[in-house]
Design a protein around this motif. Structure first.
Motif, PDB file in Angstrom:
ATOM      1  N   LYS A 192      10.789   0.089  -0.185  1.00  0.00           N
ATOM      2  CA  LYS A 192      10.564  -1.224   0.442  1.00  0.00           C
ATOM      3  C   LYS A 192       9.230  -1.820  -0.012  1.00  0.00           C
ATOM      4  N   PRO A 193       9.115  -3.155  -0.013  1.00  0.00           N
ATOM      5  CA  PRO A 193       7.805  -3.778  -0.272  1.00  0.00           C
ATOM      6  C   PRO A 193       6.837  -3.462   0.878  1.00  0.00           C
ATOM      7  N   PHE A 194       5.563  -3.308   0.544  1.00  0.00           N
ATOM      8  CA  PHE A 194       4.527  -3.016   1.541  1.00  0.00           C
ATOM      9  C   PHE A 194       3.360  -3.958   1.284  1.00  0.00           C
ATOM     10  N   ASP A 254       6.124  -0.911  -4.561  1.00  0.00           N
ATOM     11  CA  ASP A 254       5.801  -2.340  -4.513  1.00  0.00           C
ATOM     12  C   ASP A 254       4.794  -2.516  -3.371  1.00  0.00           C
ATOM     13  N   ILE A 255       3.517  -2.324  -3.687  1.00  0.00           N
ATOM     14  CA  ILE A 255       2.447  -2.370  -2.676  1.00  0.00           C
ATOM     15  C   ILE A 255       1.431  -3.438  -3.067  1.00  0.00           C
ATOM     16  N   THR A 256       1.125  -4.311  -2.104  1.00  0.00           N
ATOM     17  CA  THR A 256       0.173  -5.405  -2.352  1.00  0.00           C
ATOM     18  C   THR A 256      -0.887  -5.434  -1.262  1.00  0.00           C
ATOM     19  N   GLY A 257      -2.122  -5.673  -1.661  1.00  0.00           N
ATOM     20  CA  GLY A 257      -3.212  -5.884  -0.712  1.00  0.00           C
ATOM     21  C   GLY A 257      -3.885  -7.204  -1.018  1.00  0.00           C
ATOM     22  N   TYR A 297      13.142  -7.266   3.928  1.00  0.00           N
ATOM     23  CA  TYR A 297      13.083  -5.905   4.504  1.00  0.00           C
ATOM     24  C   TYR A 297      11.807  -5.142   4.112  1.00  0.00           C
ATOM     25  N   GLY A 298      10.709  -5.878   4.060  1.00  0.00           N
ATOM     26  CA  GLY A 298       9.428  -5.252   3.755  1.00  0.00           C
ATOM     27  C   GLY A 298       8.658  -4.892   5.015  1.00  0.00           C
ATOM     28  N   VAL A 299       7.471  -4.333   4.790  1.00  0.00           N
ATOM     29  CA  VAL A 299       6.596  -3.932   5.896  1.00  0.00           C
ATOM     30  C   VAL A 299       5.198  -4.507   5.670  1.00  0.00           C
ATOM     31  N   TRP A 333      11.360  -8.676   7.952  1.00  0.00           N
ATOM     32  CA  TRP A 333      10.163  -7.839   7.752  1.00  0.00           C
ATOM     33  C   TRP A 333       9.721  -7.232   9.082  1.00  0.00           C
ATOM     34  N   SER A 334       9.177  -6.018   9.004  1.00  0.00           N
ATOM     35  CA  SER A 334       8.545  -5.409  10.180  1.00  0.00           C
ATOM     36  C   SER A 334       7.035  -5.569  10.030  1.00  0.00           C
TER      37      SER A 334
END
Length: 379
Positions: A192-194, A254-257, A297-299, A333-334
């Motif tokens: 999932k995307p984060f 798939d992690i973004t900050g 459906y990302g977090v 998204w959660s």
């Protein structure tokens, strides 16, 4: 193999998570306030230090007994088998704490424990003079609580939150152990995307990447117990080999900050590079109100400013409102938000599905959880 009484210490509110991790390593445990107790051999000491993401440190329990007088503390400490742990040349400072106990002078308790251990070792090693104390390092702690003394040796050294990747940090960095807990308390899985829209020095995205690729958080650092003869080198080699075997470096992430402060974004990029995720995590400068995505459906998990400082309150409330508007359309998204602001839901514009009490250092916070729609199952 000798079995030891082990304790994984924990921040308040994270005990259940630490216990879950200990059980996942294959050890039965008991949970109390701030500590998780279990039995394990030398390999368990190495594996616990390398793998536990949310524990503060690993300690070996040497003894626990009631002590209301200094004589009692001395004699009962002296009766413990210190020679099974401390070599003849061991260096062993004693730290201490006392809560709700008759023996409230911590410095006196430390001195008495030190003297008792010296006496025990002198007798065992048949020494008459001073002990050299120029060998392996053992940090003994005497912790008194309601007249019960717990004597332990620290097996970690630096706290387990010190992963070794932090090249730089902001003013109020989130502890790596808490950041890992924030990720583990979400419904995120590696496919999932984060996103962390308040990434600061990048701790939450980096911990997510470590979890996503099943990389042991202690893989890149050393521990005090590596110098002890009774935790042999081959034990550490075996434990480290296991971390390599179980790591899934091929797992796509798939992690973004993002952060409003371009200096923090640069620090986050440097920290991610140190952790080995330079190409895997995307960082960018952005305000939360500008966040948009077409992914589903990302977090989102974040630790935004709390507005506790004078003059910040109004700006933070406005930011929570902007955040609520920006994220309101992300129904798949959660969203998970850690803050001490008790009016967060009001400003965000939505009541949380669930709240969990956590401590960020000494600050009492809530982890607000908003669960998104689940993907429809294909029949």
């Amino acid at each position: 193999m000798t079995n030891y009484d082990l304790i994984a210490t924990s921040a308040m509110g994270l005990e259940a998570l630490v216990a879950k991790e200990v059980r996942a390593l294959g050890y039965d445990c008991e949970v109390e306030n701030g500590r998780i107790s279990y039995k394990g051999d030398a390999l368990a000491i190495a594996r616990s230090n390398l793998w536990l993401r949310t524990a503060d440190r690993i300690k070996i329990k040497i003894g626990e007994f009631k002590a209301t007088t200094f004589d009692e503390l001395f004699e009962k400490t002296k009766s413990l088998p210190w020679e099974n742990f401390l070599s003849e040349d061991a260096e062993f400072p004693v730290t201490g704490k006392s809560v709700k106990s008759k023996l409230y002078s911590v410095s006196d308790c430390q001195a008495i424990v030190k003297k008792a251990v010296v006496e025990r070792l002198r007798t065992h090693y048949k020494k008459t003079g001073w002990l050299e104390e120029n060998g392996p390092f053992y940090k003994i702690e005497v912790a008194l609580h309601k007249d019960v003394a717990l004597l332990t040796i620290d097996a970690s050294g630096s706290g387990l939150h010190k992963r070794g990747y932090r090249a730089g940090q902001g003013e109020a960095p989130l502890k790596e152990t808490l950041a890992a807990a924030l990720v583990m308390l979400t419904n995120w899985s590696p496919e999932k995307p984060f996103v962390d829209p308040f990434c600061g020095s990048g701790t939450i995205p980096i911990e997510a990447a470590l979890i996503g690729q099943n990389i042991a958080p202690g893989f890149n650092r050393e521990f005090i117990s590596e110098s002890w003869s009774w935790v042999p080198e081959q034990v550490w080699d075996e434990a480290r080999t296991e971390t390599e075997d179980l790591a899934n470096y091929d797992q796509q992430l798939d992690i973004t900050g993002s952060d409003i402060d371009h200096r923090m974004v640069k620090i986050a990029q440097e920290n991610a590079f140190e952790a080995g995720f330079g190409d895997l995590i995307s960082f960018k400068q952005m305000q939360v109100k500008d966040f948009t995505t077409t992914k589903e459906y990302g977090v989102i998990a974040c630790n935004p400013p709390y507005g506790e400082r004078l003059g910040e309150k109004d700006a933070v409330q406005k930011m929570y409102e902007d955040m609520g508007k920006a994220l309101s359309s992300l129904d798949t998204w959660s969203i998970y938000v850690l803050t001490s602001n008790e009016d967060f839901e009001k400003f965000f514009g939505k009541q949380a599905t669930k709240k969990r009490k956590l401590f960020n250092g000494f600050i009492k916070t809530d982890y607000y959880q908003y669960w998104g729609k689940r993907p429809q199952k294909i029949k």
